[in-house]
Design an enzyme around this catalytic site. Structure first.
Site, PDB file in Angstrom:
ATOM      1  N   HIS A 180       0.774  -1.279  -0.073  1.00 42.71           N
ATOM      2  CA  HIS A 180      -0.022   0.028   0.155  1.00 42.71           C
ATOM      3  C   HIS A 180       0.906   1.251   0.025  1.00 42.71           C
ATOM      4  CE1 HIS A 180      -2.796   3.035   1.217  1.00 42.71           C
ATOM      5  NE2 HIS A 180      -3.983   2.001   1.152  1.00 42.71           N
ATOM      6  N   ARG A 207      -6.186  10.164  -0.724  1.00 45.05           N
ATOM      7  CA  ARG A 207      -5.787  10.431  -2.261  1.00 45.05           C
ATOM      8  C   ARG A 207      -6.830  10.647  -3.081  1.00 45.05           C
ATOM      9  NH1 ARG A 207      -2.589   6.288  -4.089  1.00 45.05           N
ATOM     10  NH2 ARG A 207      -3.176   5.258  -2.141  1.00 45.05           N
TER      11      ARG A 207
END
Lengths: 661, 243
Positions: A257, A273
């Site tokens: 990740h 994000r």
């Protein structure tokens, strides 16, 4: 000999296991769930950002449907996924979200009217439709064409687990907490249950069942730096592997990740994000557009993680006493957004970093996150090697994710697979042809074998279990990580083999066979080393790059040689390597033939069948121009027959209304 | 830079399953590291000094509620307690009230499931199950957020461990139980009325047992608005009992 009998034994009390148990129980079959910890403390809880389902309620999700979700998932998998399974999944996901709403999950909802969002670093106003007001909202996530991620603030897994665990409690399903399966009981053909250890008093019990399901989640703790909870040690994977007949699929496919908090590895959600957060380097430069002009920070996780590490290698990382890292900057989202939509992130920064994400960027670096590989099953979660053994969720490889999973597809998978596999298990239990008498001699043999193994560890060996485990984790993080090479993988395999041999001579400092944490570490590390070897050896052998498996010495995806699934078996207990076999993916049956993903590397080697299949698909689409999308899809790749009847039929959306009944 | 601190961690140890085991304090010394939490410190002790030490961690990120213990006498989550917030000597003891498994490990799971069963802490919808192929029922976005606020409870047990009533009443449902009820009372998808809730918590093991000492609110690691929720619930239940 203590024996517990049940119809269905579910190993693992997270979302997949519980949903599966609920499905089985609603069909009138008895299930017992085994869980290392209280079920509501399972790692499913850690899913923050959301669950993918193509509801298309928000304006940025308009036009989303199963077809778009299907393509995103297959591209994300780098064509490693089973496309029929992907179809089953994307079709069922909207129903699963709606079912959870009916079970009480407080999904974040759409507010009609204007709202300010951050897209590509810019504040923009978007307008939500009146008819969407109060419906389940979606946010943006990596690797998706539409905003599709349904969420409960950033505590999605928590809220989902509450609701599903509550359903299990409401249904009176017993969860045997603090119990751990040590071995599956089987005769090489048929699974009969498991030898189970009580973690409180150390006693062993044989749980005998008509069907046994593995839903134990991932194996992140094989790595030193991981977002996974401490219980995610891949033990369910290892149980299947140790049968010698059940296969594990694609274990070399390990996801990192992009945004693990540095250095602890605690996850901060992709929602950061998705909601507009940016990745920056030591000089404050937003570097992702330089590498990935199409999707920038929102390319798939394998691509973003690789680009981050590449940028650090180029000397652009932030130096710290623990090594280099990068910044995740969400300050541009504003305090209100952070404290309502990203409140777990806010709390984590406050508690673990002592920083305020409203004002300061967050130190991040990619960390191990997800195990794409798992117990190889058919499209109904039934093991291809052992009758009566099923698997669902992260522990399974039915194979939804191929070589890279999209964010938000895993929590969605838990409840979708839990339902589908639960139905299949109920069918299996209801089928008299699957009745089997349990040979008690076999059960006794397995019980004695496990007891003897524990006894041996308390005996005269000299190896330190903790030290073996730490070394394994270092090897995996350093040599079997984001960037892989033949030389390093070879070295990893060699050293892991020697660790495995040493793990057969573990000696404990305390000979207590009751609640003894060192004993637990000892028997688990034996299993974990086999799994680590399966990953490292699979990675060494696969001489191409696909999804999260990236070989610097073989940087191209090679469909001609490697469009196939790795199958690992461990037939002889005393060996130090698994046997690898391969299962080819059939290009001529694919709805979406292999191509460029839309982000990441553009060069790959085609499969010889790809041009013909691509032409056939194009011709069919042309021939059916004007037909509805369902008719087109059916002609390309049938899949609905694989789904339980109750789940078939169209999903309604604002823009795709069903006729009123 | 000054040299790292030597921390003394004193743990109240006892294994009720071991014949002859008596509760005792055992002291361990560790060298403090940057960003060290009690999760890191305790694991270091177990790996390097004492492999028999029992404690529970799962997520180590403050979201699963496994690691509540008494830290210098106060219930709190060990995983997100930074050692730099503590003195040179730290005293760790198992959470009171819950059944002791061994050392710092207690059985919160069994109690929480029992509580859930007693307060029927699951959504009880009215009517037939909805057709899942159709668009979901709308819900006011602010209401959804308010429900989530109460749904954030991680069942760590800090509120019960710090509760005066729970000391006296073994069957008290605690702030965790009342918060659960408040959560479903708020949820329009749940069909239960105050009359139903009164049957469940309109008694001294429920909302009328609470003495408003409110340690629950002070100790809640998720900062749930427990005092307000208990007050609302008590008022509604009193009204219900009066009627």
């Amino acid at each position: 000999m203590k024996v517990v009998q049940t119809e269905v034994l579910v190993i693992g009390g997270g979302l997949a296991g519980l949903r599966l148990a609920v499905a089985v129980q609603r069909r009138g079959h008895e299930a017992i769930v085994l869980s290392l910890v209280p079920a509501k403390r399972s790692h499913s809880k850690a899913a923050q950002g959301g669950m993918q389902a193509s509801l298309g309620n928000v304006i940025k999700g308009q036009g989303d449907n199963e077809d778009v979700h299907f393509e995103d998932t297959v591209r994300g998998s780098d064509w490693g996924a089973d496309q029929q399974v992907v179809r089953m999944f994307v079709h069922t996901a909207p129903q699963a979200v709606r079912e959870l709403a009916a079970w009480g999950v407080p999904w974040s909802r759409v507010r009609a009217g204007d709202r300010e969002v951050v897209i590509n670093g810019q504040r923009t106003t978007i307008t939500e439709r009146t008819e969407a007001h109060g419906l389940i909202a979606q946010r943006d996530f990596g690797g998706t064409k539409k905003w599709r991620t349904c969420h409960v603030s950033d505590g999605t897994g928590h809220a989902m687990l509450q609701a599903v665990a509550d359903q299990a409690i409401a249904g009176g399903i017993p969860v045997h907490e603090r119990t751990e399966a040590l071995a599956l009981i089987h005769d090489g053909r048929r699974c009969h249950g498991a030898v189970v250890r009580n973690l409180v008093d150390g006693s062993l019990t044989a749980y005998l069942a008509k069907a046994t399901a593995i839903a134990t989640g991932g194996a992140g703790r094989l790595y030193r730096v991981t977002t996974n909870a401490v219980i995610c040690e891949g033990i369910g994977h290892a149980l299947a592997l140790e049968t010698g007949v059940a296969a594990l699929g694609n274990m070399e496919a390990v996801q990192f990740h992009p945004t693990g908090i540095f250095p602890a590895g605690i996850l901060v959600t992709e929602g950061c994000r998705g909601d507009g957060g940016l990745l920056k380097d030591a000089s404050g430069h937003r570097f992702m557009p330089d590498y990935e002009p199409e999707k920038k920070e929102l390319a798939s996780r394998d691509v973003v993680s690789r680009r981050m590490e590449q940028h650090i290698r180029a000397g652009k990382g932030v130096k710290s006493r623990f090594g280099d890292h990068l910044w995740l900057d969400i300050t541009l989202l504003g305090e209100k957004h952070i404290r309502t939509n990203l409140r777990e992130v806010y709390e984590i920064c406050q508690s673990f970093l002592g920083t305020d994400p409203v004002k300061d960027p967050i130190a991040v670096r990619p960390a191990q996150h997800y195990t794409m590989g798992g117990v190889r099953t058919d499209a109904h979660g039934h093991s291809t090697g052992l009758v009566g053994l099923f698997a669902a969720g992260e522990a399974a490889c039915w194979d939804l994710h191929g070589f890279n999973r999209l964010g938000g597809n895993s929590v969605a998978e838990t409840v979708v697979a839990g339902r589908i596999v639960g139905e299949a298990i109920a069918d299996f239990c209801a089928d008299p042809a699957q009745d089997a008498s349990v040979p008690m001699g076999l059960v006794r043999e397995f019980m004695q074998r496990e007891a003897a193994n524990l006894q041996a560890m308390a005996g005269s060996g000299r190896e330190d279990a903790s030290a073996l485990r730490v070394r394994m984790q270092e090897i995996m993080t350093e040599k079997v990580g984001i960037f892989r090479t033949g030389g390093e993988l070879r070295a990893a395999v060699d050293e892991l083999q020697s660790l495995l041999v040493r793990s057969r001579r573990i000696g404990l400092r305390s000979a207590d066979l009751g609640a003894n944490p060192e004993l637990v570490t000892a028997y688990r590390v034996q299993k974990m080393l086999k799994l680590a070897l399966t990953i490292a050896y699979g990675a060494l052998t696969r001489t191409e790059s696909r999804g999260a498996h990236y070989r610097e010495d073989f940087p191209r995806r090679d469909d001609a040689a490697w469009l196939k699934r790795t199958l690992a078996r461990w037939p002889r207990a005393g060996d130090t390597l698994p046997e690898l076999g391969y299962e080819a993916l059939d290009v001529s049956a694919m709805e979406l033939p292999p191509g460029w993903r839309g982000y990441g590397a553009k060069d790959y080697i085609d499969h010889p069948d790809t041009p013909a299949r691509a032409a056939a698909v194009a011709a069919l689409r042309e021939q059916l121009a004007g037909a509805d999308r369902f008719a087109v899809q059916r002609s390309l790749m049938p899949w609905e027959h694989l789904l339980p009847a109750a789940l078939r039929g169209r999903n309604e959306r604002i823009d795709e209304r069903l006729p009123t009944p | 830079m000054s040299p790292p601190r030597r921390l003394t961690i004193a743990v109240l140890r006892h294994n009720p399953r071991q014949p002859g085991s008596l509760p005792r304090w055992q002291r361990y010394e560790v060298e403090e590291a940057d960003g060290m939490t009690l999760f890191i410190a305790l694991n270091e002790i177990r790996e390097k000094q004492d492999p028999t030490l029992q404690f529970d961690f799962v997520c180590r990120a403050g979201i699963c509620g496994s690691c509540a213990m008494l830290i210098d006498g106060k219930p709190a989550l060990a995983c997100r307690t930074l050692t730099r917030m503590l003195g040179d000597e730290v005293r760790l003891a198992p959470l009171p009230f819950f059944e002791l498994i061994g050392d710092l490990s207690v059985d919160t799971g069994k109690w929480m499931r029992g509580m859930s069963e007693r307060v029927q802490g699951w959504l009880q919808a009215q009517g037939a199950e909805p057709d899942l192929h159709r668009i979901e029922a709308a819900m006011d976005p602010d209401l959804a957020d308010r429900i989530y606020e109460l749904d954030r409870c991680i069942e760590c047990g800090c509120c019960v461990a710090g509760c005066g009533t729970a000391r006296m009443r073994e069957d008290f449902v605690g702030a965790v139980g009342m918060n659960r009820i408040a959560r479903f009372r708020l949820d329009p998808r749940d069909s239960r009325s105050d009359a139903d809730w009164y049957d469940i918590v309109g008694n001294d093991d429920g909302v009328f047992g609470c003495m408003s000492l409110l340690a629950c609110q002070d100790l809640c690691p998720k900062q749930l608005p427990l005092a307000t929720q208990i007050a609302y619930l008590r008022r509604s239940m009193a009204r219900q009992g009066w009627a």
